[in-house]
Design an enzyme around this catalytic site. Sequence first.
Site, PDB file in Angstrom:
ATOM      1  N   GLY A  65     -45.386 -18.059  -7.999  1.00 45.07           N
ATOM      2  CA  GLY A  65     -45.359 -19.383  -8.618  1.00 45.07           C
ATOM      3  C   GLY A  65     -46.763 -19.869  -8.913  1.00 45.07           C
ATOM      4  O   GLY A  65     -47.258 -20.791  -8.274  1.00 45.07           O
ATOM      5  N   SER A  81     -48.513 -19.477 -12.654  1.00 51.35           N
ATOM      6  CA  SER A  81     -48.632 -19.981 -14.024  1.00 51.35           C
ATOM      7  C   SER A  81     -47.675 -21.135 -14.286  1.00 51.35           C
ATOM      8  O   SER A  81     -46.586 -21.196 -13.716  1.00 51.35           O
ATOM      9  CB  SER A  81     -48.326 -18.867 -15.025  1.00 51.35           C
ATOM     10  OG  SER A  81     -49.229 -17.810 -14.878  1.00 51.35           O
ATOM     11  N   GLU A 129     -53.585  -7.874  -6.484  1.00 46.65           N
ATOM     12  CA  GLU A 129     -52.863  -7.537  -7.706  1.00 46.65           C
ATOM     13  C   GLU A 129     -53.738  -6.684  -8.617  1.00 46.65           C
ATOM     14  O   GLU A 129     -53.281  -5.711  -9.198  1.00 46.65           O
ATOM     15  CB  GLU A 129     -52.394  -8.786  -8.449  1.00 46.65           C
ATOM     16  CG  GLU A 129     -51.466  -8.402  -9.579  1.00 46.65           C
ATOM     17  CD  GLU A 129     -50.955  -9.571 -10.389  1.00 46.65           C
ATOM     18  OE1 GLU A 129     -49.832  -9.485 -10.857  1.00 46.65           O
ATOM     19  OE2 GLU A 129     -51.694 -10.557 -10.547  1.00 46.65           O
TER      20      GLU A 129
END
Lengths: 403, 330
Positions: free
Chosen positions: A126, A128, A248
């Site tokens: 959660g 963008s 990431e």
Amino acid sequence: MDLSYGEAAEAFRGEVRAFLASHWPPTNELRGTELKNFIREFRRQATEQGYLYRAIPKRYGGSEQPVDVIRAQVIREEFQRARAPMEVGGNGMNMTVPTLLEKGTEEQRELFVRKTLEGDYIWGQGYSEPGAGSDLASVRTKGELSADGTKWIINGQKIWTSQGMQATHMFMLVRTEPDAPKHDGITYLLIDLDQSGVTRRPIRQMTGEEGDHTFCEFFFDNAETPVAWQVGDRGQGWYVSRTTLKHERASIGGADGLGRQFAKLVELAKEVNRIDDPLVRDKLTQIEGFVLSHRYSSYRIFSCAAAGDDPGPVSLMMKLLLTEIGHEMALLAQELLGEHAFVEPAGAGGRGNRGPRGPEKWMDQIMGSLGNSIAGGTSNIQRNIIGERGLGLPRDLAISAER
Amino acid sequence: MHFHLTEEQAAIQEAVRGTLADHWSLERLHVFADGDADFDRGSWEALMALGLGGVLAPDSGTGLLEAALVCEVAGEVAAPGPLVGQLLAVAAIAHRDGRDADLLEALTSGTKTVSLVHGGSSYALCARSVDQFLVVDRARGVRLVGAADATIEPVRASDRSRPASRVEIATDAGYSLFAADHPMTARLADAALVLVAADALGGAQKVTDMSVAYAKEREQFGQPIGRFQGLKHQLAHMALDVEPARALVWYAAYAWDADLPDAARAAAMAKAHLCDIYVRATRAAVAAHGGIGYTWEYGLHYWFRRAAFNRAWLGSPAEHRARAAELAGW
């Protein structure tokens, strides 16, 4: 230079192979829940051997192994060769778990890590919002404390959540101090998505992809989460999230995947009888120059990691390089496809069973390569990172004024 | 598993960098380029005094990777001298049965100089000054030819740091070191490709560094121009071209040293890729500098010209890509 892994690693490879030979694959008749249970048990045993969840402490269900990138690489290679399942992937393993291990409370680790490892909890990201893309710190989704001070009440919208339809939980950045400076007014919250204040909707992408496996947008209308599920201090969420984005970035990349895709592009050229065309051969080898640069640079980064040396700015370049190569491959594929491009590939963009597909399947790669310029830090942001962190150029005025 | 420079390799490179950078300041390069000479004995002797002439000798403990590191620095400072030919000549002579020890010693110490002549080419670097030519021709084999047996015609050379001359050598001149079908012939031709790729790597990195440094110092609109995203992104792309390609050169050198099955192809890929990148980097560097980059005095043109030379020398990128496609069995 020496690309062999050494005797100790090869002996270890033998152990991994022996384990896989006796534990994988399942018998053919296993289906549905039985198959799921088999895989769960397989992962448990592989973890017991120290092959999976190596960075996770034992008390949370990991195997807690000392850092050894060579062993980790051998395990990846052997599991891939045997087509055996590795760790449960996704945002949970890549982002939630590392964040909790670094910044979470003991209660949060107890509550979430094991369930995530075992695949029971699936996490959506959660971050963008429609108004917060590259400028992520401008999030507006609002978090307010309940009157009794035990819950956060959340209102707003999040977007581009992968695995959104499956997600059971979300980690999110929420503005809790509207009067604080932009980066200091954000809190990092975990939330259970199974509640009436949460609505999710799949986004239909340019590939036509929709349904269960696509990105979602989420609407929060007085959704709630306990204050005990807040990670890090109130107002410090931006800094909590910084640890996870690194994870990431590290998980994108993948030299082997790029190499396989390039090999398929060569196969495509053969399939459409263009492999003898000198222009095609020149373009293929031109692209391959970059593919190999990417591959050998990943060896370099890997080698530095094994030796504890700093590879320098090249590690900041791998994502943009991968993206740029993807574009070049897409352009050549488009040329090779010819009229095959008139046909929409079966199961366009989706996963699941797609049946037999011809050269038109390259339309997936052609469109997907555009996604790479956006997801995980857009290409222009990557260029800024290379320029500023890699080359030491001064920061953009508008951005430095904010800090 | 080791795929980055060892401390020793980094130290070799630093030593070469120290010596060559000392000799080839921009001022010295201007003086050399405006003079008539195609060779500079002083800097050559200083380089050879480091003991790196024999870096490709089989018993040296070093190999093509170390040779590439030396050539990379030569490309970085745009050093004059027939370095590629010299290093390969040592490899060639040292690999011969019944080798000539005196000749080997003279080549290793650099007292005798050798320039490379690529089979089919009519040009050689430093041709007016060298003692011998190493002719490497995949179709005809490898020959060592005394300067007296070659017809040398000076030209106004475009690469001002390594002036070339037109050279004519009869196919039976000098003496044969290896026949065309001897494995060393192809290996020497491949090694030459890797060393030119390394020179290109050094040059491309150099002009990228110059552009970045200039962007930090030059101000317009009251700002260092490197703050502007348009230029910042151009510089990021220069770096994105050059830095990952470094590993391509390393791999090609490693594959040659380890005699891997893909060594020949890796050499072709490295030559094609790096020479393309070098041309692109020098063009981008001039653009990034603006007017000052277009002047003779600033000196970017030395690398620009060297990039143009490297690109065509030993065969163009297109030629080596065609070979690489063939070698892949496509």
